[in-house]
Scaffold this motif. Structure first.
Motif, PDB file in Angstrom:
ATOM      1  N   ALA A  89     -65.411  88.893 -41.444  1.00  0.00           N
ATOM      2  CA  ALA A  89     -66.614  88.249 -40.874  1.00  0.00           C
ATOM      3  C   ALA A  89     -66.875  88.754 -39.457  1.00  0.00           C
ATOM      4  O   ALA A  89     -68.022  88.963 -39.065  1.00  0.00           O
ATOM      5  CB  ALA A  89     -66.425  86.729 -40.865  1.00  0.00           C
ATOM      6  N   VAL A  90     -65.814  88.965 -38.697  1.00  0.00           N
ATOM      7  CA  VAL A  90     -65.994  89.468 -37.330  1.00  0.00           C
ATOM      8  C   VAL A  90     -66.592  90.873 -37.362  1.00  0.00           C
ATOM      9  O   VAL A  90     -67.524  91.187 -36.609  1.00  0.00           O
ATOM     10  CB  VAL A  90     -64.656  89.445 -36.555  1.00  0.00           C
ATOM     11  N   ALA A  91     -66.083  91.726 -38.249  1.00  0.00           N
ATOM     12  CA  ALA A  91     -66.635  93.087 -38.358  1.00  0.00           C
ATOM     13  C   ALA A  91     -68.111  93.027 -38.749  1.00  0.00           C
ATOM     14  O   ALA A  91     -68.955  93.711 -38.168  1.00  0.00           O
ATOM     15  CB  ALA A  91     -65.832  93.887 -39.385  1.00  0.00           C
ATOM     16  N   ARG A  92     -68.436  92.171 -39.716  1.00  0.00           N
ATOM     17  CA  ARG A  92     -69.832  92.047 -40.164  1.00  0.00           C
ATOM     18  C   ARG A  92     -70.718  91.525 -39.035  1.00  0.00           C
ATOM     19  O   ARG A  92     -71.843  91.963 -38.845  1.00  0.00           O
ATOM     20  CB  ARG A  92     -69.926  91.075 -41.337  1.00  0.00           C
ATOM     21  N   SER A  93     -70.192  90.552 -38.298  1.00  0.00           N
ATOM     22  CA  SER A  93     -70.968  89.952 -37.221  1.00  0.00           C
ATOM     23  C   SER A  93     -71.189  90.964 -36.095  1.00  0.00           C
ATOM     24  O   SER A  93     -72.279  91.042 -35.516  1.00  0.00           O
ATOM     25  CB  SER A  93     -70.231  88.704 -36.711  1.00  0.00           C
ATOM     26  N   LEU A  94     -70.170  91.767 -35.787  1.00  0.00           N
ATOM     27  CA  LEU A  94     -70.330  92.820 -34.768  1.00  0.00           C
ATOM     28  C   LEU A  94     -71.435  93.781 -35.211  1.00  0.00           C
ATOM     29  O   LEU A  94     -72.309  94.148 -34.422  1.00  0.00           O
ATOM     30  CB  LEU A  94     -69.020  93.586 -34.580  1.00  0.00           C
ATOM     31  N   GLU A  95     -71.389  94.175 -36.485  1.00  0.00           N
ATOM     32  CA  GLU A  95     -72.396  95.124 -36.970  1.00  0.00           C
ATOM     33  C   GLU A  95     -73.780  94.492 -36.964  1.00  0.00           C
ATOM     34  O   GLU A  95     -74.762  95.141 -36.611  1.00  0.00           O
ATOM     35  CB  GLU A  95     -71.999  95.648 -38.354  1.00  0.00           C
ATOM     36  N   VAL A 101     -68.748  99.406 -35.695  1.00  0.00           N
ATOM     37  CA  VAL A 101     -67.284  99.381 -35.769  1.00  0.00           C
ATOM     38  C   VAL A 101     -66.879 100.187 -36.996  1.00  0.00           C
ATOM     39  O   VAL A 101     -67.567 100.163 -38.005  1.00  0.00           O
ATOM     40  CB  VAL A 101     -66.713  97.938 -35.868  1.00  0.00           C
ATOM     41  N   GLY A 102     -65.777 100.893 -36.883  1.00  0.00           N
ATOM     42  CA  GLY A 102     -65.324 101.676 -38.024  1.00  0.00           C
ATOM     43  C   GLY A 102     -64.230 100.959 -38.771  1.00  0.00           C
ATOM     44  O   GLY A 102     -63.920  99.804 -38.477  1.00  0.00           O
ATOM     45  N   CYS A 126     -61.438  86.046 -32.081  1.00  0.00           N
ATOM     46  CA  CYS A 126     -61.610  86.700 -30.777  1.00  0.00           C
ATOM     47  C   CYS A 126     -60.648  87.874 -30.615  1.00  0.00           C
ATOM     48  O   CYS A 126     -61.030  88.922 -30.077  1.00  0.00           O
ATOM     49  CB  CYS A 126     -61.439  85.679 -29.652  1.00  0.00           C
ATOM     50  N   ALA A 127     -59.409  87.720 -31.098  1.00  0.00           N
ATOM     51  CA  ALA A 127     -58.461  88.837 -31.008  1.00  0.00           C
ATOM     52  C   ALA A 127     -58.947  90.012 -31.857  1.00  0.00           C
ATOM     53  O   ALA A 127     -58.873  91.169 -31.441  1.00  0.00           O
ATOM     54  CB  ALA A 127     -57.068  88.379 -31.439  1.00  0.00           C
ATOM     55  N   VAL A 128     -59.475  89.702 -33.045  1.00  0.00           N
ATOM     56  CA  VAL A 128     -59.991  90.774 -33.913  1.00  0.00           C
ATOM     57  C   VAL A 128     -61.230  91.421 -33.274  1.00  0.00           C
ATOM     58  O   VAL A 128     -61.372  92.649 -33.281  1.00  0.00           O
ATOM     59  CB  VAL A 128     -60.317  90.229 -35.325  1.00  0.00           C
ATOM     60  N   ALA A 129     -62.093  90.603 -32.696  1.00  0.00           N
ATOM     61  CA  ALA A 129     -63.301  91.156 -32.065  1.00  0.00           C
ATOM     62  C   ALA A 129     -62.927  92.101 -30.925  1.00  0.00           C
ATOM     63  O   ALA A 129     -63.506  93.183 -30.781  1.00  0.00           O
ATOM     64  CB  ALA A 129     -64.196  90.021 -31.558  1.00  0.00           C
ATOM     65  N   LEU A 130     -61.944  91.706 -30.130  1.00  0.00           N
ATOM     66  CA  LEU A 130     -61.493  92.585 -29.038  1.00  0.00           C
ATOM     67  C   LEU A 130     -60.864  93.859 -29.601  1.00  0.00           C
ATOM     68  O   LEU A 130     -61.082  94.955 -29.073  1.00  0.00           O
ATOM     69  CB  LEU A 130     -60.454  91.877 -28.174  1.00  0.00           C
TER      70      LEU A 130
END
Ligand code: ADP
Ligand code: MG
Length: 376
Positions: A89-95, A101-102, A126-130
């Motif tokens: 979800a964090v990867a999707r939200s960043l995109e 993000v790769g 938050c750790a994953v987002a960073l």
């Protein structure tokens, strides 16, 4: 022994990032009403070790979960079930927010108690987002990442939380509580030097999570919205301090009055606690914490017998203040006590739980720790 990154993925990691859990000192359910909260970061953190991959796959392993690492294709639709929903979800939200993000391999490890109202979910997000932005070399603002992490939980995991947990995990600073205006996202670090005042902050995890929690959250949200609508304001936040009595009288409906009264008095309590902390009067916040608990118990009705037991036993054992923290229906209590009283509070709580046939609580003391960061 937990496996290392190299043991899981067969190569070294490129970096480590960590983010803390949080405890909310005061300001419960105020973020549903665009108002103020006052969390602090606890010492327990979630650490993510990560290395990028040439493809668009996330390789995910949590040391808190049995089993092999799982692989999730970022270009496949949807979000998987289970814990891996959070990093995906964090990867999707960043995109979705325009950050490329790769693929990456991630090993997540956490000391934050899971499901205890101390926000292990935000610490993980938050750790994953960073980690993902760190690997991609993307520079972001802490609050922007907090919003992306909140959106991950709201839209991609499907949990309708406010911004407090992610903002606390990203933006808290050592030695301070974070005063956050959840409408403007304006924030200020409020000094909280417990040791200098001879005080401790205990967190008592009741180890229960009653099922009512999820449906009640939506129900309370709807009540707050209905009250705001009836009063003709955007959110209960907009009722001024000197308009509280008139607003409650105007609402009429007995249950709606109690729900709104919690929010409106809680908003005042946050500002009063901040005023006291700013003048170095930490011990004096005790009675305000207690009033906050009674309001959550009687007016907002989100407490439970285990939480009430911790609060009452702590107060009877000489604690200066205590309140449930987090969404309620289980989870944790925050207790403010003089250093000398802390061990009595803990043992009295343990005995009371044993007497009532509850499973043993877990207590620890905490000081405001640092927010999310890259680790060496
Ligand atoms: P809280 O945030 O209060 O701890 P939540 O129900 O919001 O409780 O989040 C808990 C969920 O977050 C877990 O069920 C799990 O899916 C996920 N989670 C949190 N930390 C970890 C971790 N270290 N490893 C795997 N999953 C985790
Ligand atoms: Mg959570």
């Amino acid at each position: 022994m937990s496996p290392s990154f190299a043991e899981v993925f067969g190569r070294p990691c490129e970096g480590r990032w960590s983010a803390p859990g949080r405890v909310n000192l005061i300001g419960e359910y105020t973020d549903l009403n665009e108002s103020f909260v006052l969390p602090l970061a606890i010492g327990q953190r979630t650490t993510v070790e990560a290395a990028s991959r040439p493809d668009r796959v996330l390789g995910l392993k949590s040391l808190q979960q049995d089993g092999e690492a799982v692989e999730v294709d970022l270009d496949a639709p949807g979000v998987p079930g289970g814990w891996s929903a959070y990093p995906v979800a964090v990867a999707r939200s960043l995109e979705a927010s325009g950050f490329a993000v790769g693929g990456a391999d991630l090993v997540c490890d956490s000391q934050v108690p899971i499901g205890a109202g101390l926000s292990s979910s935000a610490a993980l997000e938050c750790a994953v987002a960073l980690a993902l932005t760190g690997l991609a070399g993307v520079k972001t603002d802490a609050m922007e990442l907090a919003r992306i992490a909140q959106r991950a939980e709201n839209e991609f995991v499907g949990v309708p939380c406010g911004i407090m947990d992610q903002a606390a995990s990203m933006c808290c600073e050592e030695g301070h509580a974070l005063l956050l205006d959840t409408r403007s996202l304006e924030r200020r670090q409020v000094p909280l030097d417990l040791a200098a005042a001879g005080l401790v902050l205990l967190v008592v995890d009741t180890r229960v999570k009653h099922d009512l929690g999820e449906s009640a959250y939506g129900d309370r949200r709807r009540s707050c919205e209905a009250a705001a609508r009836a009063l003709g304001v955007r959110a209960l936040r907009d009722v001024p301090p000197d308009g509280v009595q008139a607003a409650l009288a105007e609402l009429g409906d007995e249950e709606l009055v109690r729900r709104a009264r919690h929010v409106l008095t809680e908003q005042a309590r946050v500002l009063e606690v901040v005023r006291l902390l700013d003048s170095g009067r930490i011990a004096d916040i005790g009675p305000i914490l207690v009033a906050g608990h009674r309001s959550l118990r009687d007016d907002f009705e989100v407490s439970c017998v285990e939480l009430d037991t911790v609060v009452e036993v702590a107060l009877a054992t000489g604690a200066l203040g205590a309140r449930m923290t987090g969404g309620g229906f289980g989870g944790s209590v925050v207790v403010l006590a003089e250093v000398g009283a802390a061990s009595d509070v803990v043992s009295a709580t343990e005995s009371a739980f044993a007497d009532k046939g509850f499973s043993p609580p877990v207590a620890f003391s905490t000081v405001p720790g640092p927010g999310a960061r890259a680790e060496r």
